[in-house]
Scaffold this active site. Structure first.
Site, PDB file in Angstrom:
ATOM      1  N   LYS A   1       0.834  -1.215   0.000  1.00 37.81           N
ATOM      2  CA  LYS A   1       0.000   0.000   0.000  1.00 37.81           C
ATOM      3  C   LYS A   1       0.867   1.265   0.000  1.00 37.81           C
ATOM      4  CE  LYS A   1      -2.237  -0.947   3.854  1.00 37.81           C
ATOM      5  NZ  LYS A   1      -1.644  -2.242   4.249  1.00 37.81           N
TER       6      LYS A   1
ATOM      7  N   ARG B   1      -9.389   0.849   9.149  1.00 40.20           N
ATOM      8  CA  ARG B   1      -8.964  -0.506   9.497  1.00 40.20           C
ATOM      9  C   ARG B   1     -10.001  -1.235  10.342  1.00 40.20           C
ATOM     10  NH1 ARG B   1      -3.071   0.605   9.021  1.00 40.20           N
ATOM     11  NH2 ARG B   1      -1.895  -1.293   9.348  1.00 40.20           N
TER      12      ARG B   1
ATOM     13  N   ARG C   1      11.985  -7.006   4.386  1.00 38.29           N
ATOM     14  CA  ARG C   1      12.215  -5.592   4.082  1.00 38.29           C
ATOM     15  C   ARG C   1      13.114  -4.974   5.141  1.00 38.29           C
ATOM     16  NH1 ARG C   1       6.038  -3.180   4.610  1.00 38.29           N
ATOM     17  NH2 ARG C   1       5.872  -3.258   6.862  1.00 38.29           N
TER      18      ARG C   1
ATOM     19  N   ARG D   1      11.443  -1.156  10.908  1.00 42.71           N
ATOM     20  CA  ARG D   1      10.260  -0.785  11.692  1.00 42.71           C
ATOM     21  C   ARG D   1      10.190  -1.606  12.973  1.00 42.71           C
ATOM     22  NH1 ARG D   1       4.950  -0.188   7.947  1.00 42.71           N
ATOM     23  NH2 ARG D   1       4.048  -1.044   9.843  1.00 42.71           N
TER      24      ARG D   1
ATOM     25  N   ARG E   1      -0.217  -8.567  13.532  1.00 44.14           N
ATOM     26  CA  ARG E   1      -0.811  -7.618  12.578  1.00 44.14           C
ATOM     27  C   ARG E   1      -1.680  -8.350  11.561  1.00 44.14           C
ATOM     28  NH1 ARG E   1       4.617  -5.173  10.923  1.00 44.14           N
ATOM     29  NH2 ARG E   1       3.536  -4.159   9.206  1.00 44.14           N
TER      30      ARG E   1
END
Ligand code: AMP
Length: 186
Positions: free
Chosen positions: A16, A91, A130, A134, A145
């Site tokens: 996204k 969400r 990635r 984070r 999540r």
């Protein structure tokens, strides 16, 4: 020019952020990422950041009232008059309903939802590989999540019914960006 009020929808790791950035440049409308706004607040250590930090690290959702307030203020800014791309919001069903009334009250154009579809096995792999560093990219937080997505967020798609366009989110960034563009043109 046509006003486009878009939601870029999809599970964590669906792309996204990346696709939202592309689309924002292509259409000349802002990308509004609630996750980015929260991460900034955490860096600034302001009250919002202090409240959100732990929740985000765990992979949970911050309270609806808090996030709706942030989005309301952001959408009220002039740069959103020609349209916007929401990335990471809504969400929950409560957030979707709050957005409906925000837009209706302001007499704004209807929402269109672009839903990036990626199989779950690929999502975990993408996120763990990635390198953004984070705080919520640990394996435990990622599982959380995804679970929160399945339980709270995925059902939000039903709320939008016919306004949803599904896009295959597997492939190269360019290939997916092209599909996103095509689905907007359709
Ligand atoms: P994201 O960058 O969109 O993956 O968001 C990172 C984290 O920020 C999420 O796991 C949540 O903890 C929080 N967050 C972002 N957007 C929302 C939202 N719309 N509602 C609740 N929490 C959010």
């Amino acid at each position: 020019m046509k006003v486009r009020n878009l939601i870029l929808f999809g599970p964590p790791g669906a792309g996204k952020g990346t696709q939202g950035k592309r689309l924002s440049e292509a259409l000349g409308i802002p990308q509004i990422s609630t996750g980015e706004m929260l991460r900034e607040a955490v860096l600034w250590k302001n009250p919002l950041g202090r409240e959100a930090e732990r929740i985000m690290e765990r992979g949970d959702l911050v309270p609806d009232a808090l996030i709706v307030g942030i989005v309301r203020d952001r959408l009220a800014r002039d740069d959103c008059l020609g349209g916007f791309i929401l990335d990471g919001f809504p969400r929950t069903l409560a957030q979707a309903r709050a957005l409906d009334s925000l837009l209706a009250d302001a007499g704004r154009a209807a929402i269109q939802v672009l839903s990036l579809e990626v199989p779950e096995a690929e999502l975990v792999e993408r996120i763990l590989s990635r390198r953004e560093g984070r705080a919520d990219d640990t394996e435990e937080a990622v599982r959380k999540r995804l679970e929160v997505y399945r339980r709270e967020t995925r059902p939000v798609l039903d709320h939008y019914g016919e306004a949803v366009r599904s896009i295959d989110g597997v492939g190269t960034v360019d290939g997916i960006a092209e599909r996103v563009q095509r689905s907007l043109a359709a």
